[in-house]
Design a protein around this motif. Structure first.
Motif, PDB file in Angstrom:
ATOM      1  N   SER A  65      30.852  23.667  16.300  1.00  0.00           N
ATOM      2  CA  SER A  65      29.959  24.625  16.935  1.00  0.00           C
ATOM      3  C   SER A  65      30.358  24.797  18.393  1.00  0.00           C
ATOM      4  N   LYS A  66      29.835  25.833  19.026  1.00  0.00           N
ATOM      5  CA  LYS A  66      30.134  26.059  20.438  1.00  0.00           C
ATOM      6  C   LYS A  66      29.602  24.904  21.295  1.00  0.00           C
ATOM      7  N   ILE A  67      28.495  24.318  20.900  1.00  0.00           N
ATOM      8  CA  ILE A  67      27.956  23.183  21.661  1.00  0.00           C
ATOM      9  C   ILE A  67      28.936  22.011  21.607  1.00  0.00           C
ATOM     10  N   GLU A  68      29.469  21.733  20.422  1.00  0.00           N
ATOM     11  CA  GLU A  68      30.431  20.639  20.278  1.00  0.00           C
ATOM     12  C   GLU A  68      31.714  20.925  21.052  1.00  0.00           C
ATOM     13  N   GLU A  69      32.145  22.181  21.041  1.00  0.00           N
ATOM     14  CA  GLU A  69      33.340  22.547  21.799  1.00  0.00           C
ATOM     15  C   GLU A  69      33.101  22.389  23.302  1.00  0.00           C
ATOM     16  N   ALA A  70      31.907  22.765  23.760  1.00  0.00           N
ATOM     17  CA  ALA A  70      31.578  22.588  25.176  1.00  0.00           C
ATOM     18  C   ALA A  70      31.586  21.113  25.554  1.00  0.00           C
ATOM     19  N   SER A 119      43.992  27.049  23.510  1.00  0.00           N
ATOM     20  CA  SER A 119      45.221  27.832  23.680  1.00  0.00           C
ATOM     21  C   SER A 119      46.390  26.891  23.939  1.00  0.00           C
ATOM     22  N   ASP A 120      47.587  27.436  23.973  1.00  0.00           N
ATOM     23  CA  ASP A 120      48.778  26.627  24.229  1.00  0.00           C
ATOM     24  C   ASP A 120      48.789  26.044  25.639  1.00  0.00           C
ATOM     25  N   SER A 121      48.034  26.674  26.551  1.00  0.00           N
ATOM     26  CA  SER A 121      48.029  26.209  27.945  1.00  0.00           C
ATOM     27  C   SER A 121      46.888  25.247  28.257  1.00  0.00           C
ATOM     28  N   TRP A 122      46.127  24.844  27.233  1.00  0.00           N
ATOM     29  CA  TRP A 122      44.950  23.993  27.434  1.00  0.00           C
ATOM     30  C   TRP A 122      45.303  22.682  28.125  1.00  0.00           C
ATOM     31  N   ASP A 123      46.229  21.937  27.571  1.00  0.00           N
ATOM     32  CA  ASP A 123      46.573  20.633  28.140  1.00  0.00           C
ATOM     33  C   ASP A 123      47.060  20.766  29.577  1.00  0.00           C
ATOM     34  N   GLU A 124      47.855  21.783  29.828  1.00  0.00           N
ATOM     35  CA  GLU A 124      48.371  21.996  31.179  1.00  0.00           C
ATOM     36  C   GLU A 124      47.233  22.357  32.143  1.00  0.00           C
ATOM     37  N   SER A 125      46.290  23.179  31.679  1.00  0.00           N
ATOM     38  CA  SER A 125      45.164  23.577  32.529  1.00  0.00           C
ATOM     39  C   SER A 125      44.293  22.384  32.883  1.00  0.00           C
ATOM     40  N   VAL A 126      44.029  21.534  31.893  1.00  0.00           N
ATOM     41  CA  VAL A 126      43.222  20.336  32.141  1.00  0.00           C
ATOM     42  C   VAL A 126      43.926  19.421  33.127  1.00  0.00           C
ATOM     43  N   ALA A 127      45.205  19.186  32.899  1.00  0.00           N
ATOM     44  CA  ALA A 127      45.972  18.304  33.785  1.00  0.00           C
ATOM     45  C   ALA A 127      45.997  18.843  35.203  1.00  0.00           C
ATOM     46  N   LEU A 165      36.594  27.668  35.473  1.00  0.00           N
ATOM     47  CA  LEU A 165      36.660  28.844  34.607  1.00  0.00           C
ATOM     48  C   LEU A 165      38.056  29.017  34.008  1.00  0.00           C
ATOM     49  N   LEU A 166      39.081  28.767  34.799  1.00  0.00           N
ATOM     50  CA  LEU A 166      40.446  28.863  34.288  1.00  0.00           C
ATOM     51  C   LEU A 166      40.685  27.874  33.152  1.00  0.00           C
ATOM     52  N   VAL A 167      40.141  26.670  33.290  1.00  0.00           N
ATOM     53  CA  VAL A 167      40.297  25.666  32.238  1.00  0.00           C
ATOM     54  C   VAL A 167      39.548  26.102  30.993  1.00  0.00           C
ATOM     55  N   VAL A 168      38.305  26.520  31.169  1.00  0.00           N
ATOM     56  CA  VAL A 168      37.466  26.918  30.039  1.00  0.00           C
ATOM     57  C   VAL A 168      38.117  28.048  29.246  1.00  0.00           C
ATOM     58  N   LYS A 169      38.667  29.036  29.914  1.00  0.00           N
ATOM     59  CA  LYS A 169      39.272  30.190  29.238  1.00  0.00           C
ATOM     60  C   LYS A 169      40.522  29.802  28.450  1.00  0.00           C
ATOM     61  N   SER A 170      41.099  28.647  28.799  1.00  0.00           N
ATOM     62  CA  SER A 170      42.314  28.222  28.101  1.00  0.00           C
ATOM     63  C   SER A 170      42.029  27.321  26.898  1.00  0.00           C
ATOM     64  N   PHE A 171      40.766  27.020  26.634  1.00  0.00           N
ATOM     65  CA  PHE A 171      40.415  26.094  25.547  1.00  0.00           C
ATOM     66  C   PHE A 171      40.996  26.592  24.220  1.00  0.00           C
ATOM     67  N   GLU A 197      27.525  31.870  20.593  1.00  0.00           N
ATOM     68  CA  GLU A 197      28.106  31.150  19.456  1.00  0.00           C
ATOM     69  C   GLU A 197      29.326  31.863  18.858  1.00  0.00           C
ATOM     70  N   THR A 198      29.305  33.175  18.817  1.00  0.00           N
ATOM     71  CA  THR A 198      30.414  33.896  18.182  1.00  0.00           C
ATOM     72  C   THR A 198      31.484  34.355  19.168  1.00  0.00           C
ATOM     73  N   ASP A 199      31.324  34.043  20.428  1.00  0.00           N
ATOM     74  CA  ASP A 199      32.295  34.460  21.443  1.00  0.00           C
ATOM     75  C   ASP A 199      33.535  33.570  21.432  1.00  0.00           C
ATOM     76  N   SER A 200      34.623  34.106  21.912  1.00  0.00           N
ATOM     77  CA  SER A 200      35.821  33.320  22.162  1.00  0.00           C
ATOM     78  C   SER A 200      35.755  32.771  23.581  1.00  0.00           C
ATOM     79  N   TRP A 201      36.323  31.595  23.795  1.00  0.00           N
ATOM     80  CA  TRP A 201      36.311  31.018  25.138  1.00  0.00           C
ATOM     81  C   TRP A 201      37.104  31.869  26.129  1.00  0.00           C
TER      82      TRP A 201
END
Length: 313
Positions: A2-7, A122-130, A114-120, A37-41
């Motif tokens: 769910s979106k809550i779990e993803e958050a 995606s291929d750039s997720w790990d890089e954004s978090v780091a 916001l930049l990190v959240v939008k990359s959830f 709930e139905t939105d993309s990050w």
């Protein structure tokens, strides 16, 4: 998920402490990012939101979670305050000079978060978090460093344990250093909890010898002390901001320790008389009260006897 779990997964990746990975924190993040709930990050956006008519209204409308008005302080103190510290949220970004109690107080997701959240996902997720963690750091690590700086040492059976700082643990130490010498003939400390680590110290073999398995889901008291000479088991709750051994709590403890056949002494420990006065109407009969400010005295809520287990009457 769910979106809550993803958050919650996002908050964990950003290094938020466990207390700020709960559902309320996840819903707050979703509101700040305007994610339904139905939105993309990737659709996350930054907008300023007040607490009641913004964040809480969003949560109610889109996630059907209804929070009472008096939970506003919980949102502020247990979620938004930490979001601001961790640079996940900005405080009054449109009007930084607003007074603290202004009705115009508002919050917004930070540009960095916001930049990190939008990359959830995606291929750039790990890089954004780091990148975020490298620049901002994590609140969890900061809290750990702070907690490590302020510790309360206590010696048990020749080994030193460090309790986290705070009034509650100060009273726990007083129980061991002052209550025990006065009132427990031959003490064997079987369990000592900590506000940060519930199982800081436990003598599992000692507990098993008296028929108890350590299961923290069973709501253990703060301290379990066995008087081997009299075969009395002291079940002690420390009260600084939560309730004493009430009739309901006594029944819970009797259930948890039902297999321990020795006599049981139920003790509520208070730091001072003023705290005791706040809770006096909640204290169960046939229990004991000990006040750290007056360590050589006890208050017996028993009527016809002094301290002793109930089942010896």
């Amino acid at each position: 998920m769910s979106k809550i779990e993803e958050a919650q997964e996002i908050l964990e990746a950003l290094g938020m402490p466990m207390a700020q990975q709960n559902e309320m924190a996840a819903l707050t993040l979703l509101a700040l990012c305007n994610i339904k709930e139905t939105d993309s990050w990737t659709e996350a956006t930054r907008q300023c939101m007040s607490l009641t008519k913004g964040i809480m209204a969003f949560v109610s409308q889109h996630y059907h979670r209804e929070y009472a008005p008096n939970t506003r302080e919980t949102f502020r103190r247990q979620v938004l305050h930490q979001f601001i510290q961790a640079r996940i949220a900005d405080y009054n970004p449109d009007e930084p000079t607003l007074p603290t109690n202004s009705p115009k107080t508002h919050y917004a997701i930070s540009q960095e978060a916001l930049l990190v959240v939008k990359s959830f996902k995606s291929d750039s997720w790990d890089e954004s978090v780091a990148d975020f963690v490298g620049k901002i750091g994590t609140l969890s690590r900061a809290y750990q460093r702070e907690r490590a700086t302020y510790r309360l040492p206590i010696s048990l059976k020749g080994e030193t344990f460090n309790l986290s700082s705070g009034k509650h643990n100060e009273v726990q130490i007083a129980v061991i250093e002052q209550f025990v010498p006065h009132f427990v003939a031959e003490a064997d400390i079987l369990y000592l909890g900590d506000t940060a680590h519930k199982d800081l110290y436990s003598d599992k073999q000692g507990l098993e010898r008296i028929g108890i398995s350590l299961d923290l889901h069973n709501k253990f008291p703060d301290l379990v002390i066995y008087d081997k000479e009299r075969e009395w088991l002291f079940l002690i709750e420390v009260v600084t901001s939560h309730g004493p051994i009430s009739p309901k709590r006594m029944l819970e403890l009797e259930g948890v320790f039902a297999n321990a056949k020795m006599g049981k002494i139920f003790v509520t420990a208070f730091p001072d008389k003023n705290t005791f006065k706040k809770y006096i109407t909640e204290v169960a009969w046939e229990t004991e009260v000990w006040i750290a400010d007056n360590p050589t005295h006890m208050i017996h809520f028993n009527g016809d006897r002094f301290m002793g287990p109930r089942d010896t009457l």
